[in-house]
Design a protein around this motif. Structure first.
Motif, PDB file in Angstrom:
ATOM      1  N   TRP A   1      46.560 -29.110 -16.364  1.00  0.00           N
ATOM      2  CA  TRP A   1      46.484 -28.676 -15.133  1.00  0.00           C
ATOM      3  C   TRP A   1      45.845 -29.593 -14.210  1.00  0.00           C
ATOM      4  CZ3 TRP A   1      48.180 -24.109 -13.983  1.00  0.00           C
ATOM      5  CH2 TRP A   1      48.599 -23.205 -14.994  1.00  0.00           C
ATOM      6  N   GLU A   2      45.195 -30.386 -14.254  1.00  0.00           N
ATOM      7  CA  GLU A   2      44.397 -31.404 -13.607  1.00  0.00           C
ATOM      8  C   GLU A   2      45.412 -32.479 -13.411  1.00  0.00           C
ATOM      9  OE1 GLU A   2      40.572 -31.641 -15.452  1.00  0.00           O
ATOM     10  OE2 GLU A   2      40.173 -30.365 -14.996  1.00  0.00           O
ATOM     11  N   LEU A   3      46.210 -32.838 -14.418  1.00  0.00           N
ATOM     12  CA  LEU A   3      47.239 -33.701 -14.217  1.00  0.00           C
ATOM     13  C   LEU A   3      48.237 -33.105 -13.333  1.00  0.00           C
ATOM     14  CD1 LEU A   3      47.202 -35.316 -17.304  1.00  0.00           C
ATOM     15  CD2 LEU A   3      47.258 -36.405 -16.210  1.00  0.00           C
ATOM     16  N   TRP A   4      48.539 -31.706 -13.465  1.00  0.00           N
ATOM     17  CA  TRP A   4      49.673 -31.529 -12.969  1.00  0.00           C
ATOM     18  C   TRP A   4      49.710 -30.999 -11.138  1.00  0.00           C
ATOM     19  CZ3 TRP A   4      54.258 -30.671 -13.221  1.00  0.00           C
ATOM     20  CH2 TRP A   4      54.547 -30.573 -15.083  1.00  0.00           C
ATOM     21  N   GLY A   5      47.598 -30.887 -11.308  1.00  0.00           N
ATOM     22  CA  GLY A   5      47.420 -31.109 -10.000  1.00  0.00           C
ATOM     23  C   GLY A   5      47.374 -32.148  -9.141  1.00  0.00           C
ATOM     24  N   LEU A   6      46.745 -33.620  -9.801  1.00  0.00           N
ATOM     25  CA  LEU A   6      46.635 -35.164  -9.176  1.00  0.00           C
ATOM     26  C   LEU A   6      48.853 -35.140  -8.780  1.00  0.00           C
ATOM     27  CD1 LEU A   6      45.348 -37.494  -9.512  1.00  0.00           C
ATOM     28  CD2 LEU A   6      46.216 -37.821 -11.468  1.00  0.00           C
ATOM     29  N   VAL A   7      49.870 -34.478  -9.626  1.00  0.00           N
ATOM     30  CA  VAL A   7      51.125 -34.856  -9.316  1.00  0.00           C
ATOM     31  C   VAL A   7      51.077 -34.238  -8.040  1.00  0.00           C
ATOM     32  CG1 VAL A   7      53.502 -34.074  -9.934  1.00  0.00           C
ATOM     33  CG2 VAL A   7      52.196 -35.169 -11.992  1.00  0.00           C
ATOM     34  N   GLY A   8      50.395 -32.737  -7.803  1.00  0.00           N
ATOM     35  CA  GLY A   8      50.855 -32.387  -6.839  1.00  0.00           C
ATOM     36  C   GLY A   8      50.342 -32.726  -5.525  1.00  0.00           C
ATOM     37  N   ALA A   9      49.070 -33.757  -5.769  1.00  0.00           N
ATOM     38  CA  ALA A   9      48.539 -34.453  -4.597  1.00  0.00           C
ATOM     39  C   ALA A   9      49.799 -35.227  -4.130  1.00  0.00           C
ATOM     40  CB  ALA A   9      47.119 -34.822  -5.532  1.00  0.00           C
ATOM     41  N   GLY A  10      50.406 -36.314  -5.287  1.00  0.00           N
ATOM     42  CA  GLY A  10      51.066 -37.067  -5.125  1.00  0.00           C
ATOM     43  C   GLY A  10      52.003 -36.870  -3.985  1.00  0.00           C
ATOM     44  N   VAL A  11      52.365 -35.679  -4.273  1.00  0.00           N
ATOM     45  CA  VAL A  11      53.737 -35.154  -3.566  1.00  0.00           C
ATOM     46  C   VAL A  11      52.960 -35.022  -2.275  1.00  0.00           C
ATOM     47  CG1 VAL A  11      54.916 -32.761  -3.197  1.00  0.00           C
ATOM     48  CG2 VAL A  11      55.196 -33.964  -5.573  1.00  0.00           C
ATOM     49  N   LEU A  12      51.716 -34.499  -2.253  1.00  0.00           N
ATOM     50  CA  LEU A  12      51.194 -33.523  -0.870  1.00  0.00           C
ATOM     51  C   LEU A  12      51.472 -35.218   0.051  1.00  0.00           C
ATOM     52  CD1 LEU A  12      48.562 -31.431  -0.839  1.00  0.00           C
ATOM     53  CD2 LEU A  12      50.769 -30.847  -0.070  1.00  0.00           C
ATOM     54  N   VAL A  13      50.976 -35.977  -0.082  1.00  0.00           N
ATOM     55  CA  VAL A  13      51.162 -37.305   0.035  1.00  0.00           C
ATOM     56  C   VAL A  13      51.710 -38.250   0.400  1.00  0.00           C
ATOM     57  CG1 VAL A  13      50.053 -40.102  -0.388  1.00  0.00           C
ATOM     58  CG2 VAL A  13      48.784 -38.576  -1.306  1.00  0.00           C
ATOM     59  N   LEU A  14      53.132 -37.820  -0.328  1.00  0.00           N
ATOM     60  CA  LEU A  14      54.170 -38.444   0.401  1.00  0.00           C
ATOM     61  C   LEU A  14      54.932 -37.423   1.514  1.00  0.00           C
ATOM     62  CD1 LEU A  14      56.048 -38.828  -3.221  1.00  0.00           C
ATOM     63  CD2 LEU A  14      55.305 -40.760  -1.307  1.00  0.00           C
ATOM     64  N   VAL A  15      54.333 -36.250   1.252  1.00  0.00           N
ATOM     65  CA  VAL A  15      55.224 -35.058   2.179  1.00  0.00           C
ATOM     66  C   VAL A  15      54.960 -36.038   3.622  1.00  0.00           C
ATOM     67  CG1 VAL A  15      55.561 -32.995   3.094  1.00  0.00           C
ATOM     68  CG2 VAL A  15      55.764 -33.057   0.661  1.00  0.00           C
ATOM     69  N   SER A  16      52.289 -35.540   3.674  1.00  0.00           N
ATOM     70  CA  SER A  16      52.513 -35.928   4.736  1.00  0.00           C
ATOM     71  C   SER A  16      52.417 -37.096   5.476  1.00  0.00           C
ATOM     72  CB  SER A  16      51.167 -36.463   4.656  1.00  0.00           C
ATOM     73  OG  SER A  16      50.400 -36.628   3.405  1.00  0.00           O
ATOM     74  N   LEU A  17      52.938 -38.157   4.450  1.00  0.00           N
ATOM     75  CA  LEU A  17      53.040 -39.427   5.133  1.00  0.00           C
ATOM     76  C   LEU A  17      54.366 -39.317   5.559  1.00  0.00           C
ATOM     77  CD1 LEU A  17      52.665 -42.157   1.909  1.00  0.00           C
ATOM     78  CD2 LEU A  17      51.257 -42.421   4.375  1.00  0.00           C
ATOM     79  N   ALA A  18      55.839 -38.748   5.342  1.00  0.00           N
ATOM     80  CA  ALA A  18      56.948 -38.195   6.201  1.00  0.00           C
ATOM     81  C   ALA A  18      56.135 -38.144   7.259  1.00  0.00           C
ATOM     82  CB  ALA A  18      58.276 -37.812   5.173  1.00  0.00           C
ATOM     83  N   GLN A  19      55.479 -37.091   7.491  1.00  0.00           N
ATOM     84  CA  GLN A  19      55.432 -36.675   8.492  1.00  0.00           C
ATOM     85  C   GLN A  19      55.294 -37.157   9.414  1.00  0.00           C
ATOM     86  OE1 GLN A  19      53.202 -33.432   7.365  1.00  0.00           O
ATOM     87  NE2 GLN A  19      54.480 -31.552   6.870  1.00  0.00           N
TER      88      GLN A  19
END
Lengths: 502, 172
Positions: A49-67
């Motif tokens: 579960w936490e690994l999935w969370g980490l992946v999610g966080a990674g995606v969020l980082v990418l999205v906000s970087l793009a923003q």
């Protein structure tokens, strides 16, 4: 897109943020998303579960970087236009005259890269109007200057003339900042927060630590054959050392936050700069000050100092340490009075005449503590015997407190200023210009009605929840009504004075 | 401030003396009182009745009796609160007087009104009433919310209190 070397000018081309922006956005994202997850992983409870969370966080980082890479802004004649968003685009127009505060924030890392975080704040609203993470220091200063100049351009001629000079109203040398640390109890707050955090995350750890240290003290006492008295003396010495350590921590914190504090006046704008590692610069127009609070605690009095804090209209200001709230973190009473007189021209500070409260106001302050003392005494006496009566010693103390409180408490109403003072050891003055009041309320509790008293509450914009409210308690009812009517007339009667920009 | 329309329920507008809320609002205040009291009472009643009484008929009987008592208390309190509530609009602005035990008298000057809301909940709509919310730039009292105005009064009050378009917010 333009190169970075081009200055920030009105009508210039659209600009991006500083090239290093992505780094600071990334740090921000890591702080808010990834760090808790990393902590979870390292505490050994990591599962899928936490690994999935980490992946999610990674995606969020990418999205906000793009923003952030889609963030562009342009300076126009009357304001700043910010265009942002990758999928959901937004265009925001912030007129210069709505900007209350241009807050610059520089951590040590920002300073190494020569950049700053810039926030544009306006009245109301929980979030800043514009947030630029990050701009080069030159651009940040240029932006600050643009807002200042535009504030001035529309002002009356005399205000514009006055605007040219920039003078330092208050600056704190290191010795004063050390005093501030000794006076304030910032260290205690940190210690309390740490204990709270420890108790929340690992209650056993905290318990063990406390038990361990208590045992260690007792052990040392035993080893040194000190006996009971020795152990008590040793314990007291330990407590004393702890208190000294906390005060030292306070001094360190004060130096970190307030080193090199200067309050400057730039025309009608006030700006302050402070901080040892993280440098914070904030400013606001002088007339945006909504209410003032002056404080003299017991420790302030020992050092012959006071502290002055103001409320500005923006809501986020109350919670955000980077806003200009501390006009004078610590200064002599004379210096603070001088500062207030300078910022409130035509107002009679310090107030000449203070009106006392209801003659029985002290009874109201005495009643509740006295009641609590009596209840505790009753409970202790029935359970523990006559020892319980010892609690009654507190009664005279509370009586003295109530009397001192009532003697100091009062209100004053002069030249368009309304002021309230309260406190006994920790004295506070709270005041505001009558034309800045937003609404008036007269209230009576059942106790008020029995004594023929009433309270007048004066609401102001952006009032800090941690400061006492601007209200006058325990007034004789007639006087309260008369005061309310006078204030209402003063709030309403005077037409808007030749007011400047806004 | 221009004089508002003539089809108002008052003789003189604006009403300079304290005005009570309309009779319809008394019923609504009672209903609101019951609706507030019942959920609170429900939890207490369940705990007390199940804890102390044996046998279902007794439990149900006492439970219903307690709920009815709580409902009546809520009804009475709501109506008493209605009786204590008054308002007036004068040169200074809108004043509202209310509170049963802790009494207060709030004044929002005309010049400090930021914006106004009219709210009509299902019960109020049924009785032709409306709630007026007066927003200021203040902090602790950033909105003065008063239930139980006649719809026409609420609309007239809103129109009378609307900030003038050329006003400057000096206070901010």
């Amino acid at each position: 897109m333009t190169t970075r070397s081009e200055g920030l000018v009105e009508g210039g081309a659209e600009r991006r943020l500083h090239p290093w922006s992505w780094l600071f956005v990334l740090i921000q994202q890591l702080k808010s998303f990834a760090l808790p997850l990393v902590v979870l992983l390292f505490t050994g409870r990591g599962n899928s579960w936490e690994l999935w969370g980490l992946v999610g966080a990674g995606v969020l980082v990418l999205v906000s970087l793009a923003q952030y890479f889609t963030y562009r802004f342009r300076v126009e004649a009357d304001g700043i236009v910010i265009r942002s968003g990758l999928l959901q685009k937004s265009l925001r127009n912030i007129p210069f005259n709505r900007i209350h505060n241009v807050a610059l924030h520089q951590t040590l890392l920002h300073r190494i890269f020569g950049v700053a975080e810039v926030k544009l704040e306006s009245a109301g609203g929980m979030t800043p109007e514009g947030e630029m993470r990050v701009l080069s220091l030159a651009d940040a200063h240029a932006l600050e200057e643009l807002v200042r100049v535009h504030g001035k351009a529309q002002a009356t001629p005399e205000a514009a003339a006055a605007a040219d000079e920039s003078r330092v109203l208050l600056s704190l040398p290191a010795s004063e900042v050390v005093r501030l640390g000794l006076i304030s109890n910032r260290g205690m707050i940190v210690v309390a927060a740490a204990i709270g955090l420890l108790a929340q995350t690992s209650g056993e750890l905290l318990g063990d630590a406390l038990e361990g240290s208590a045992e260690a003290v007792a052990g040392v006492g035993r080893d040194m054959h000190l006996g009971l008295t020795g152990t008590i003396v040793g314990g007291l010495a330990l407590v004393l050392m702890l208190l000294i350590a906390i005060r030292l921590l306070s001094v360190v914190l004060a130096l970190l936050q307030f080193h090199g504090f200067t309050l400057t006046e730039d025309g009608r704008r006030l700006s302050s700069q402070r901080g040892l590692l993280t440098r914070i610069r904030a400013n606001m127009p002088r007339q945006r000050i909504q209410a003032w609070s002056l404080r003299e605690s017991l420790t302030h009095r020992w050092f012959g100092r006071r502290g002055l804090v103001v409320d500005s209209a923006s809501v986020q200001a109350a919670n955000d340490q980077r806003s200009l709230r501390d006009l004078a973190p610590v200064a002599t009473p004379a210096a603070i009075d001088e500062l207030i007189r300078h910022l409130l021209p035509g107002k009679a500070w310090p107030m000449q005449q203070w009106h006392p409260l209801h003659p029985r106001a002290w009874r109201r302050q005495f009643a509740i503590p006295a009641f609590v003392v009596l209840v505790i005494t009753a409970v202790l006496t029935t359970q523990q015997g006559l020892f319980g009566l010892g609690v009654l010693v507190l009664l005279p103390l509370f009586l003295v407190r109530a009397k001192v409180w009532a003697r100091h408490a009062g209100y004053s109403e002069e030249s368009g200023l309304i002021a309230v003072r309260e406190g006994w050891l920790d004295k506070r003055w709270r005041f505001a210009e009558v034309r800045k009041l937003q609404s008036l309320s007269l209230s009576q509790s059942p106790f008020d009605r029995r004594h023929g008293m009433a309270s007048v509450h004066m609401d102001t914009a952006g009032a800090n929840p941690f400061e006492p409210p601007l209200r006058i308690r325990y007034l004789p009812e007639d006087e309260a009504r008369a005061l309310r009517d006078r204030l209402a007339a003063a709030m309403d009667g005077r037409p808007t004075p030749a007011r400047t920009v806004e | 401030m221009t004089d508002p329309a003539t089809d108002l329920p008052f003789q003189a507008w604006p009403p300079r003396e304290w005005q009570p809320l309309p009779d319809a609002a008394r019923t609504v205040a009672g209903i609101t009182g019951v609706l507030t009291a019942l959920p609170i009472a429900m939890g207490l009643v369940v705990a007390v009745v199940l804890g102390t009484l044996e046998g279902w008929p007794a439990r149900i009987g006492v439970g219903i009796a307690l709920l009815v008592a709580a409902g009546l208390a809520g009804w009475g309190l709501g109506r008493a609160r209605w009786r204590r509530t008054h308002w007036k609009l004068d040169q200074r602005g809108l004043s509202v007087q209310r509170g049963l035990v802790w009494r207060s008298e709030v004044l929002v000057p005309r010049t400090r009104v930021q914006h106004l809301d009219l709210e009509r909940g299902p019960i109020e709509r049924r009785f032709g009433l409306a709630t007026l919310v007066v927003h200021t730039a203040g902090t602790r009292l950033n909105a003065l919310r008063q239930h139980g105005f006649l719809d026409a009064d609420a609309v007239a009050l809103r129109d009378a209190l609307l900030p003038e378009p050329d006003r400057h917010d000096d206070a901010l």
